[in-house]
Scaffold this motif. Sequence first.
Motif, PDB file in Angstrom:
ATOM      1  N   ASP A   1       3.638  -0.134  -5.369  1.00  0.00           N
ATOM      2  CA  ASP A   1       3.127   0.729  -4.473  1.00  0.00           C
ATOM      3  C   ASP A   1       3.750   1.790  -3.693  1.00  0.00           C
ATOM      4  O   ASP A   1       3.407   2.341  -2.787  1.00  0.00           O
ATOM      5  CB  ASP A   1       1.988  -0.103  -3.485  1.00  0.00           C
ATOM      6  CG  ASP A   1       0.784  -0.917  -4.505  1.00  0.00           C
ATOM      7  OD1 ASP A   1       0.171  -0.081  -5.182  1.00  0.00           O
ATOM      8  OD2 ASP A   1       0.770  -1.983  -4.135  1.00  0.00           O
ATOM      9  N   TYR A   2       5.162   1.717  -3.942  1.00  0.00           N
ATOM     10  CA  TYR A   2       6.089   2.257  -3.091  1.00  0.00           C
ATOM     11  C   TYR A   2       6.030   3.976  -3.546  1.00  0.00           C
ATOM     12  O   TYR A   2       6.258   4.131  -4.858  1.00  0.00           O
ATOM     13  CB  TYR A   2       7.599   1.984  -3.310  1.00  0.00           C
ATOM     14  CG  TYR A   2       8.408   2.721  -2.482  1.00  0.00           C
ATOM     15  CD1 TYR A   2       8.503   2.590  -1.107  1.00  0.00           C
ATOM     16  CD2 TYR A   2       9.427   3.439  -2.905  1.00  0.00           C
ATOM     17  CE1 TYR A   2       9.436   3.213  -0.180  1.00  0.00           C
ATOM     18  CE2 TYR A   2      10.410   4.188  -2.400  1.00  0.00           C
ATOM     19  CZ  TYR A   2      10.193   4.346  -0.898  1.00  0.00           C
ATOM     20  OH  TYR A   2      11.186   4.946  -0.163  1.00  0.00           O
ATOM     21  N   PRO A   3       5.677   4.826  -2.924  1.00  0.00           N
ATOM     22  CA  PRO A   3       5.525   6.186  -3.280  1.00  0.00           C
ATOM     23  C   PRO A   3       6.999   7.019  -3.570  1.00  0.00           C
ATOM     24  O   PRO A   3       7.251   7.508  -2.918  1.00  0.00           O
ATOM     25  CB  PRO A   3       5.108   6.844  -2.119  1.00  0.00           C
ATOM     26  CG  PRO A   3       5.326   6.214  -0.825  1.00  0.00           C
ATOM     27  CD  PRO A   3       5.590   4.771  -1.321  1.00  0.00           C
ATOM     28  N   ALA A   4       7.523   6.471  -4.712  1.00  0.00           N
ATOM     29  CA  ALA A   4       8.688   7.060  -4.894  1.00  0.00           C
ATOM     30  C   ALA A   4       8.706   8.257  -5.732  1.00  0.00           C
ATOM     31  O   ALA A   4       9.938   8.898  -6.019  1.00  0.00           O
ATOM     32  CB  ALA A   4       9.440   5.813  -5.893  1.00  0.00           C
ATOM     33  N   TYR A   5       7.866   8.884  -6.447  1.00  0.00           N
ATOM     34  CA  TYR A   5       7.785  10.031  -7.348  1.00  0.00           C
ATOM     35  C   TYR A   5       7.005  11.187  -6.354  1.00  0.00           C
ATOM     36  O   TYR A   5       6.095  11.121  -5.921  1.00  0.00           O
ATOM     37  CB  TYR A   5       7.065   9.798  -8.451  1.00  0.00           C
ATOM     38  CG  TYR A   5       7.332   8.558  -9.297  1.00  0.00           C
ATOM     39  CD1 TYR A   5       8.284   8.901 -10.397  1.00  0.00           C
ATOM     40  CD2 TYR A   5       7.248   7.224  -9.147  1.00  0.00           C
ATOM     41  CE1 TYR A   5       8.719   8.026 -11.212  1.00  0.00           C
ATOM     42  CE2 TYR A   5       7.638   6.152  -9.897  1.00  0.00           C
ATOM     43  CZ  TYR A   5       8.528   6.538 -11.061  1.00  0.00           C
ATOM     44  OH  TYR A   5       8.978   5.588 -11.705  1.00  0.00           O
ATOM     45  N   THR A   6       7.920  12.115  -6.631  1.00  0.00           N
ATOM     46  CA  THR A   6       7.234  13.577  -6.102  1.00  0.00           C
ATOM     47  C   THR A   6       6.195  14.038  -7.165  1.00  0.00           C
ATOM     48  O   THR A   6       6.196  13.493  -8.414  1.00  0.00           O
ATOM     49  CB  THR A   6       8.497  14.673  -6.142  1.00  0.00           C
ATOM     50  OG1 THR A   6       8.840  14.882  -7.409  1.00  0.00           O
ATOM     51  CG2 THR A   6       9.460  14.191  -5.075  1.00  0.00           C
ATOM     52  N   MET A   7       5.538  14.893  -6.769  1.00  0.00           N
ATOM     53  CA  MET A   7       4.622  15.552  -7.685  1.00  0.00           C
ATOM     54  C   MET A   7       5.203  16.090  -9.160  1.00  0.00           C
ATOM     55  O   MET A   7       4.707  15.752 -10.021  1.00  0.00           O
ATOM     56  CB  MET A   7       3.554  16.590  -7.183  1.00  0.00           C
ATOM     57  CG  MET A   7       2.572  17.382  -7.969  1.00  0.00           C
ATOM     58  SD  MET A   7       1.631  18.600  -7.334  1.00  0.00           S
ATOM     59  CE  MET A   7       0.420  17.468  -6.609  1.00  0.00           C
ATOM     60  N   GLY A   8       6.214  16.872  -8.811  1.00  0.00           N
ATOM     61  CA  GLY A   8       6.843  17.235  -9.997  1.00  0.00           C
ATOM     62  C   GLY A   8       7.353  16.349 -10.825  1.00  0.00           C
ATOM     63  O   GLY A   8       7.196  16.281 -12.170  1.00  0.00           O
ATOM     64  N   ARG A   9       7.890  15.313 -10.425  1.00  0.00           N
ATOM     65  CA  ARG A   9       8.555  14.137 -11.052  1.00  0.00           C
ATOM     66  C   ARG A   9       7.417  13.315 -11.822  1.00  0.00           C
ATOM     67  O   ARG A   9       7.373  12.919 -13.032  1.00  0.00           O
ATOM     68  CB  ARG A   9       9.400  13.305 -10.378  1.00  0.00           C
ATOM     69  CG  ARG A   9       9.857  12.141 -10.927  1.00  0.00           C
ATOM     70  CD  ARG A   9      11.137  12.605 -12.343  1.00  0.00           C
ATOM     71  NE  ARG A   9      11.678  11.509 -13.039  1.00  0.00           N
ATOM     72  CZ  ARG A   9      11.681  11.558 -14.099  1.00  0.00           C
ATOM     73  NH1 ARG A   9      11.322  12.579 -15.209  1.00  0.00           N
ATOM     74  NH2 ARG A   9      12.115  10.377 -14.633  1.00  0.00           N
ATOM     75  N   ALA A  10       6.381  13.096 -11.014  1.00  0.00           N
ATOM     76  CA  ALA A  10       5.047  12.351 -11.315  1.00  0.00           C
ATOM     77  C   ALA A  10       4.509  13.309 -12.639  1.00  0.00           C
ATOM     78  O   ALA A  10       4.423  12.401 -13.730  1.00  0.00           O
ATOM     79  CB  ALA A  10       4.065  12.132 -10.548  1.00  0.00           C
TER      80      ALA A  10
END
Length: 112
Positions: free
Chosen positions: A16-25
């Motif tokens: 659940d850790y928000p590790a990804y930016t929109m571009g990376r996701a």
Amino acid sequence: MPAENASVAGNLDDDDYPAYTMGRAADVLGTTPSFLRAVGEVGLIVPLRSEGGHRRYSRRQLRIAARARELVDQGTPIEAACRIVSLEDQLDDALRLNREIRRNLDEHGADT
């Protein structure tokens, strides 16, 4: 390991850790940022926001978005795909709860 790095290392295993930016996701999913915005607008996933207001995604959210993308790729409209994924998630939760209740009843014996 220094104390300030201990909490960061713990986040590496957190789904659940928000590790990804929109571009990376979008790169990881093989899709576009507009797809991620669309599943967010429908309410399937709600990305967390960085201090600067940028969307950040967790691995769990990426798995959910990936399932929606599978359905969209098969021709399902995005709103319907998101509803299907939401219902699949609810069904999984209900089945898991049912198994837990049955296990508890088996362990403690049903008083009928």
